[in-house]
Write an enzyme that holds these catalytic residues in place. Structure first.
Site, mmCIF file in Angstrom:
data_model
loop_
_atom_site.group_PDB
_atom_site.id
_atom_site.type_symbol
_atom_site.label_atom_id
_atom_site.label_comp_id
_atom_site.label_asym_id
_atom_site.label_seq_id
_atom_site.Cartn_x
_atom_site.Cartn_y
_atom_site.Cartn_z
ATOM 1 C CB SER A 114 -0.882 -0.009 1.234
ATOM 2 O OG SER A 114 -1.458 1.269 1.410
ATOM 3 C CE1 TYR B 40 -4.603 -1.838 4.842
ATOM 4 C CE2 TYR B 40 -3.521 0.231 4.334
ATOM 5 C CZ TYR B 40 -4.145 -0.914 3.915
ATOM 6 O OH TYR B 40 -4.307 -1.139 2.575
#
Lengths: 589, 280
Positions: free
Chosen positions: A459, A472
């Protein structure tokens, strides 16, 4: 002798005794494998074994090579006309009534181009699969075209291939090549192949290799100058051609085949990320492409229609028939990626814990070009389930060629509000899911030893810190680093690893993301709000899927996708303090 | 699914049903004439001429035709791209015909999806539209807010693996109100839209703005209200990797307390509905 279960026979033609080996059931379609330089028919041993259970496989030593006898004198004994006589003699001996399916590698392909373009073989060849060996006539025209109207690009292509052909010039010097092959070069050759071409060890090359290489120099001396100077203008293929181009070939440029469609009206293109000796390094892929092509042409000849949906995507030549496993394939980026691979003709295993969604992805994949597709309901964080899946995939579908570890979940909320349970959950899926995938399927790829590719969806949060996404971002940063370490480790096995950093992409990750430290109602409100913001950004997952396919083709290491992901990636390298300042901002939720 | 039985159709509804039937007849007639080589402009002209011959003088909007990946609005950025182009129809290409004729003062707005030759993907898209027709009717009867229904349709599309392509329409509408239009001798159109109809829509928009509703059924806040009684041309549009499919037909919303009568499709005898009935 490394051809297991081969029946040998001798075919006499023009004063030469050709050593011919046959494998498999002689009533099946005949596949004739022609070896290159400096090789003998044993170069095909791995491919022949794989083809033998479905076809009548025939191999022969080209004159002067292996156990076939050499013409005397050597000069003038290796012209393409004489090689065509040999081919016809072998074909008539092994398959007198039916045309044969021809497969050639290197010089085997060069001479097969002659076979498939001259009049007297018409009706004797059902199909031709060419790898790493252009027609000398096409090559001659290729050079002429570039010399007569030299644009900068054409000059570049000429110089590029000119540099790759250095050994051809060397082979034209008298006597020296023979001395080198029979002397030091011949002794060093197996080691050179292992180091430079990454050939697996074993009983190849055979002891006759120095002799083959010395005789084979006459293939060049008898044909290259004559044909390049005066290429035939009628060298049109009279059979369907499948061209397999290894993209890492150091002897032949991919550009050589740019104008091939003019010469071969029925052309199927394939490309393979490998070096020159694909029959040794990629036997599985070759035998599957050869089988598919042979069967398709047998069916055509018998009047059986082919499959309804044929893959025509831009990457079809690279991924056709390959096995691709995508996790998190029931929605978002995973589903779009499965569809993109399906469009390229790959076989798809769609894995997700949402069984219905995975099945739907598989079903739609079949509609758009995947020859086969399966949905598997597995939670990637479940080690046992993943092991079971790996076992099932290996036994039922085969070894995965491209693995996409995409499954992931979102978790927002400050560090101090994130519970250990939240941490465990996000790391289990985002990190352990990737670890299990790489471990299990990566091991299968490495054990097969025929390359492959692993894509991990990281990501932009992997390098963009944020006070609202500690868990995350941590999980994704780990995935990014894992990918890069793995890339270094697996490079030697020809397995590429790419990390994809998408950025804000309009998928349902926002509506399933957890928000730590807030009650259910507030969580739902934030999910809705973030879903709306991602919707306004509206970056489609299909574009990420495109980036993934491109990353596999180009073997890219780290791929930021959206403009903001690319921007952040740039800033992280040159102005990391700016990113740290951005990390302090409160997200507008 | 039950609709109001024919006897209960008021004369007005019968007028709308008649023009909708006429428009679908036109779509089927034109679709039957499509062959490789026809351009979008050609197909639009065929629709226009077919309807003119049968007495249509005014339009809610002029007929559109989209071929190939234009059925999924691939690469559409500005509304001008909706207008028919010189794209040539080829074998295997999907196509959509979309027209909104005004006949005897009644408006219809319909969309017809087809494919030149067999296409498993297109068949699947058409089959999957059925769930949307049911979902929309059910939720309108439940008097859910239009914006919520829009979101639910959107989610169903995502679950099916499709992209929401009605989002590309002006204001991203999945539906808009249609109404009666005064018949004038001169009926000009502006950017493909009939001025009379635009006037009606603008009047509705103004009134709706005051009363808190909108004649456009969009994903935005101004559609956050329960279904407004009237006639809505509903047009869910699915897109899947360069193939698009939609239907468009009139949904009648009334203020009746009986859920069956509170909302119903104007006509259930339409090509796409017949097709689903045949398949099942």
């Amino acid at each position: 002798m490394s051809l297991k279960g081969a029946r040998e026979r001798w075919v006499r033609t023009g004063g030469i005794e050709l050593c011919v080996a046959e494998m498999g059931d002689a009533t099946q379609p005949t596949v004739l494998l022609v070896h290159g330089y400096p090789d003998s028919k044993e170069v095909w041993s791995e491919v022949a074994e794989r083809l033998a259970d479905r076809f009548h496989v025939v191999l022969y030593d080209v004159r002067g090579h292996g156990r076939s006898t050499a013409p005397a004198p050597l000069r003038g004994g290796f012209t393409l006309e004489k090689l065509t006589d040999d081919f016809l003699a072998v074909a008539d001996a092994v398959s007198p009534d039916r045309p044969v399916h021809l497969v050639g590698h290197d010089w085997g392909s060069v001479q097969s181009w002659e076979f498939v373009t001259v009049k007297r073989t018409e009706g004797r060849i059902a199909s031709f699969t060419s790898m790493s060996g252009p027609s000398l006539d096409h090559f001659g025209h290729w050079i002429k075209k570039r010399m007569s109207r030299p644009t900068p690009r054409r000059v570049g292509q000429l110089l590029g291939q000119g540099a790759k052909s250095w050994y051809v010039y060397m082979l034209h010097t008298p006597l020296l090549p023979e001395l080198a092959w029979r002397g030091p070069l011949g002794r060093q050759w197996p080691g050179i192949l292992r180091r430079m071409e990454r050939l697996p060890g074993g009983d190849y090359p055979t002891p006759s290799q120095p002799q083959d290489a010395a005789h084979g120099t006459w293939l060049y001396r008898d044909n290259v100058r004559a044909r390049l100077r005066r290429p035939r203008s009628d060298a049109y293929a009279h059979a369907p051609v499948q061209l397999i181009t290894p993209t890492g070939d150091i002897f032949l440029s991919e550009r050589l085949y740019d104008e091939l469609d003019e010469w071969a009206p029925q052309l199927t293109r394939r490309s393979l990320p490998a070096k020159h000796w694909v029959p040794r390094t990629r036997p599985d892929q070759l035998s599957s492409w050869i089988s598919e092509f042979v069967l398709a042409n047998e069916n055509n000849a018998a009047g059986v229609a082919g499959r309804e949906t044929v893959a025509r995507g831009p990457y079809a030549e690279r991924f056709g028939g390959q096995l691709v496993l995508v996790t998190g394939a029931a929605s978002g980026i995973g589903r779009a990626t499965a569809f993109a691979f399906a469009e390229a003709g790959a076989r798809i295993v769609a894995v997700d814990r949402d069984a219905e969604g995975a099945a739907r992805t598989a079903e739609m994949s079949r509609l758009i070009g995947a020859p086969e597709a399966w949905g598997e309901a597995v939670d990637v964080s479940d080690e046992q389930a993943m092991e079971k899946l790996a076992g099932k995939v290996a036994t039922e579908y085969g070894v995965v060629d491209v693995l996409v570890n995409n499954a992931g979940i979102g978790l927002a909320g400050s560090f101090l509000q994130t519970s250990t349970e939240d941490w465990r959950q996000v790391l289990d899926v985002n990190l352990w899911g990737v670890i299990h995938g790489c471990r299990l399927f990566g091991r299968q790829m490495a054990a097969r030893g025929q390359g492959g590719h692993i894509v991990n969806t990281a990501s932009a949060a992997a390098y963009q810190p944020s006070k609202s996404l500690p868990a995350y971002s941590t999980s994704k940063a780990a995935v990014l680093m894992l990918s890069q370490c793995l890339r270094a480790e697996l490079a030697a096995q020809g397995i590429g690893v790419s990390a994809i950093c998408p950025g804000f992409v309009n998928t349902n990750i926002t509506s399933t993301a957890r928000f730590a430290g807030v009650d259910a109602k507030e969580e739902e409100r934030r999910q809705r709000k973030s879903a709306r913001m991602y919707g306004l950004r509206n970056y489609p997952p299909e574009k990420v899927a495109d980036a993934i396919l491109r990353a596999v083709v180009k073997n890219q290491a780290v791929v930021p996708v959206t403009p903001e992901a690319r921007g952040a990636h740039f800033i992280s390298r040159f102005m990391p303090r700016t990113l740290r300042a951005i990390a302090r901002l409160e997200p507008p939720l | 699914m039950t609709s109001a039985v024919a006897s209960e159709l008021t004369a007005e509804l019968r007028g709308f049903a008649e023009v909708q039937r006429l428009a679908y007849d036109c779509a089927e007639a034109v679709a039957a004439q499509l062959k490789p080589g026809v351009t979008e402009r050609g197909a639009a002209r065929m629709q226009r001429e077919w309807l003119r011959e049968r007495g249509v003088r005014d339009w809610f909007h002029l007929p559109f035709a989209w071929f190939g990946d234009r059925t999924a609005f691939v690469g559409f950025r500005i509304p001008l791209q909706f207008f028919p182009t010189n794209r040539v129809l080829e074998a295997g290409m999907p196509f959509i015909l979309d027209m909104a004729p005004v006949y005897k003062g009644y408006t219809a707005d319909i969309g017809y999806s087809g494919c030149l030759g067999p296409s498993p993907v297109h068949d699947r898209l058409l089959a999957d539209l059925e769930a949307h027709r049911e979902l929309i009717l059910r939720e309108v009867r439940e008097r859910r807010s239009l914006r919520e229904i829009y979101g639910d349709v959107d989610r169903l599309m995502v679950r099916q693996g499709y992209a929401n392509r009605h989002r590309a329409y002006p204001f991203g509408v999945i539906a808009h109100k249609v109404d009666r239009v005064k018949e004038r001798r001169w009926s000009p159109h502006l950017f493909g839209f009939g001025t009379q109809s635009l006037k009606g829509l603008a009047g509705d928009a103004l009134r709706g703005h005051r009363e808190g509703w909108s004649p456009l059924w969009s994903p935005y806040k101004f559609s956050d209200h329960p279904p407004r009684p009237g006639l809505w041309a509903v047009e869910p549009h699915l897109g899947f990797r360069g193939t698009g499919a939609k239907f468009e037909e009139i949904l009648v919303v009334t203020d009746s307390k009986d859920p069956e009568q509170s909302a119903f499709w104007l006509d259930d005898d339409l090509p796409h509905v017949r097709r689903w009935a045949e398949d099942s």
